[in-house]
Scaffold this motif. Structure first.
Motif, PDB file in Angstrom:
ATOM      1  N   TYR A 203      45.065  26.693  48.906  1.00 44.66           N
ATOM      2  CA  TYR A 203      44.633  28.088  48.908  1.00 44.66           C
ATOM      3  C   TYR A 203      43.581  28.353  49.983  1.00 44.66           C
ATOM      4  O   TYR A 203      42.869  29.359  49.924  1.00 44.66           O
ATOM      5  N   SER A 204      43.505  27.482  50.985  1.00 42.88           N
ATOM      6  CA  SER A 204      42.464  27.640  51.999  1.00 42.88           C
ATOM      7  C   SER A 204      42.620  28.930  52.794  1.00 42.88           C
ATOM      8  O   SER A 204      41.624  29.552  53.193  1.00 42.88           O
ATOM      9  N   ASP A 205      43.856  29.374  53.047  1.00 41.41           N
ATOM     10  CA  ASP A 205      44.044  30.631  53.771  1.00 41.41           C
ATOM     11  C   ASP A 205      43.604  31.822  52.932  1.00 41.41           C
ATOM     12  O   ASP A 205      43.021  32.780  53.450  1.00 41.41           O
ATOM     13  N   LYS A 206      43.859  31.753  51.633  1.00 40.04           N
ATOM     14  CA  LYS A 206      43.451  32.837  50.730  1.00 40.04           C
ATOM     15  C   LYS A 206      41.930  32.964  50.687  1.00 40.04           C
ATOM     16  O   LYS A 206      41.379  34.065  50.743  1.00 40.04           O
ATOM     17  N   ILE A 207      41.242  31.825  50.581  1.00 47.77           N
ATOM     18  CA  ILE A 207      39.780  31.857  50.553  1.00 47.77           C
ATOM     19  C   ILE A 207      39.241  32.323  51.906  1.00 47.77           C
ATOM     20  O   ILE A 207      38.284  33.108  51.975  1.00 47.77           O
ATOM     21  N   VAL A 218      47.069  32.426  60.328  1.00 47.69           N
ATOM     22  CA  VAL A 218      47.848  31.315  59.781  1.00 47.69           C
ATOM     23  C   VAL A 218      48.075  31.558  58.295  1.00 47.69           C
ATOM     24  O   VAL A 218      47.322  32.287  57.647  1.00 47.69           O
ATOM     25  N   ARG A 219      49.091  30.946  57.788  1.00 43.10           N
ATOM     26  CA  ARG A 219      49.407  31.019  56.359  1.00 43.10           C
ATOM     27  C   ARG A 219      49.740  29.612  55.888  1.00 43.10           C
ATOM     28  O   ARG A 219      50.405  28.853  56.609  1.00 43.10           O
ATOM     29  N   ILE A 220      49.257  29.249  54.711  1.00 43.70           N
ATOM     30  CA  ILE A 220      49.632  27.965  54.127  1.00 43.70           C
ATOM     31  C   ILE A 220      51.042  28.071  53.555  1.00 43.70           C
ATOM     32  O   ILE A 220      51.328  28.934  52.720  1.00 43.70           O
ATOM     33  N   GLN A 349      50.722  23.009  54.364  1.00 40.46           N
ATOM     34  CA  GLN A 349      51.021  23.001  55.794  1.00 40.46           C
ATOM     35  C   GLN A 349      50.720  24.364  56.385  1.00 40.46           C
ATOM     36  O   GLN A 349      51.344  25.361  56.033  1.00 40.46           O
ATOM     37  N   ALA A 350      49.749  24.431  57.298  1.00 41.53           N
ATOM     38  CA  ALA A 350      49.426  25.696  57.942  1.00 41.53           C
ATOM     39  C   ALA A 350      50.499  26.052  58.971  1.00 41.53           C
ATOM     40  O   ALA A 350      50.953  25.212  59.733  1.00 41.53           O
ATOM     41  N   ILE A 370      32.488  28.531  56.848  1.00 39.40           N
ATOM     42  CA  ILE A 370      33.222  27.507  57.573  1.00 39.40           C
ATOM     43  C   ILE A 370      34.496  27.255  56.775  1.00 39.40           C
ATOM     44  O   ILE A 370      34.433  26.852  55.606  1.00 39.40           O
ATOM     45  N   ASN A 371      35.632  27.519  57.390  1.00 44.14           N
ATOM     46  CA  ASN A 371      36.917  27.414  56.699  1.00 44.14           C
ATOM     47  C   ASN A 371      37.742  26.252  57.241  1.00 44.14           C
ATOM     48  O   ASN A 371      38.149  26.274  58.406  1.00 44.14           O
TER      49      ASN A 371
END
Length: 398
Positions: A203-207, A218-220, A349-350, A370-371
């Motif tokens: 969920y890194s892209d969402k955060i 980018v999208r996971i 996978q981004a 920092i993402n």
């Protein structure tokens, strides 16, 4: 009020938390994890391989962090009494047309500083793995096996011993960046912090989207990897680790054989689109997340480019005989009856808007966040190095 909030209790988030507290003990660091325990997703479903840095482009973040992280991981495990086994692996070219890529891997390994690499004939491969088949191979002595859940738990223990705090079973729902402080709202509480560090994995892209006003590009895309286990009476077919030569255009290593640190041998994984981000079973479907994946322009371009590969992976997902046939390219003696159901993992996978599957680690920074938006394999091997890299970015803010 805290100085740093780290979102995500996988091995990268925990390593970042530990490295930050070790380098600056006075910082107030809080780690928030939505599950009731740490390392529940990518870390906890990891195949347990210590990667050598063989595959990665020399000079890339993957290469430098893997090689540095490899040494840091082994030093950490030696100091903390965590078991590992540097058993080595062989990479096998099963067809003549794979020989140039095998040579490329050998050259990359040398450029990345791997000593002791050996090119192998079939006879020499069989001295290491008596049941293997192929036209040529390479021995990589640095590769090993470990339990990354055990490593992650130790990171958490040491972080808390230094005064760090972990909040479990709290889902981050909102991040509001402010002039001096950001507000992080979870399912249980509300926090003020000077800096947000996003290590949220799947969920890194969402955060990341919560931490900045402008859209990220980018999208996971979640890919599920499914494993079989070799039945105990047939485990003699595999001594350690046997890998194929990977497709250089696809960021997955192909089905392979892995001896596990606690016993047993896994075979796999394939790589199929998961219908939800934490979809470990074929029946796991989240329609909203699936729609987001299918409607992402980058994924549509990936699907158009790799549709034949994707269909083959899907076929293996539903056909045990097809999965067995892929394994037989490495060990012809393996039979369908030798395989029993194993586990599955999901890889974050981004994918960018143009259809690029990000091969390297990727970190996006704003003035308040920092993402870490792409940290796939070998992130577990590299965790302390990635954690050090991120923690240095954290400390530069203070």
């Amino acid at each position: 009020m805290t100085d740093v909030i780290i979102i995500g209790g996988g091995i990268v988030g925990l390593a970042t938390a530990l490295q930050t507290k070790q380098q600056q003990p006075s910082l107030r660091v809080l780690l928030i994890e939505k599950e009731p325990a740490v390392a529940r997703h990518q870390t906890g479903h990891n195949s347990g391989v210590i990667h050598s840095g063989l595959y990665y482009k020399p000079g890339s973040l993957k290469a430098t962090n893997c090689i540095r992280g490899y040494r840091m991981l082994l030093d950490f495990c030696d100091a903390e009494g965590i078991a590992y086994d540097l058993c080595g692996k062989i990479v096998v070219a099963t067809k003549l047309e794979e020989l140039p890529q095998l040579d490329t891997l050998y050259e990359r390994g040398q450029l990345n500083g791997l000593g002791g690499l050996r090119k192998l004939s079939l006879a020499e491969m069989r001295e290491i793995e008596p049941h293997v088949s192929g036209v040529a191979g390479m021995f990589v002595p640095q590769t090993g096996i470990i339990d990354y859940k055990q490593v992650a738990d130790k990171y958490a223990e040491k972080f808390q011993a230094l005064g760090g705090e972990i909040r479990l079973a709290e889902r981050v729902e909102q991040v509001t960046p402010g002039t001096s402080l950001s507000i992080v709202v979870t399912s249980k509480d509300r926090y003020e912090t000077r800096l947000v560090v996003n290590c949220a994995g799947l969920y890194s892209d969402k955060i990341a989207q919560l931490t900045q006003r402008e859209a990220i590009h980018v999208r996971i895309v979640p890919f599920r990897g499914e494993y079989y286990k070799i039945r105990p009476e047939k485990e003699y077919l595999v001594k350690n680790l046997i890998y194929p030569v990977p497709d250089p255009n696809f960021p997955f290593l192909g089905v392979h054989f892995t001896r596990m640190i606690h016993g047993g041998v896994e075979a796999g994984p394939n790589a199929v689109l998961a219908f939800q981000r934490e979809g470990y079973a074929k029946s796991d479907v989240n329609l909203k997340e699936l729609y987001e994946t299918l409607s992402w322009p980058g994924f549509q371009k990936v699907a158009a480019k790799y549709w034949q590969t994707g269909l083959g992976e899907m076929y293996r997902s539903f056909s045990k005989s097809a999965f067995t046939k892929a394994l037989q390219e490495l060990i012809p003696e393996v039979q369908e009856a030798d395989l029993e159901d194993g586990g599955a993992g999901v890889r974050a996978q981004a994918c960018d808007r143009t259809g690029g599957l990000l091969d390297d680690f990727a970190i996006l920074e704003t003035n308040k966040a920092i993402n870490v938006i792409n940290a796939p394999s070998p992130a577990a091997t590299s965790s302390l190095a990635i954690g050090q890299t991120v923690s240095e970015k954290v400390l530069a803010r203070f």
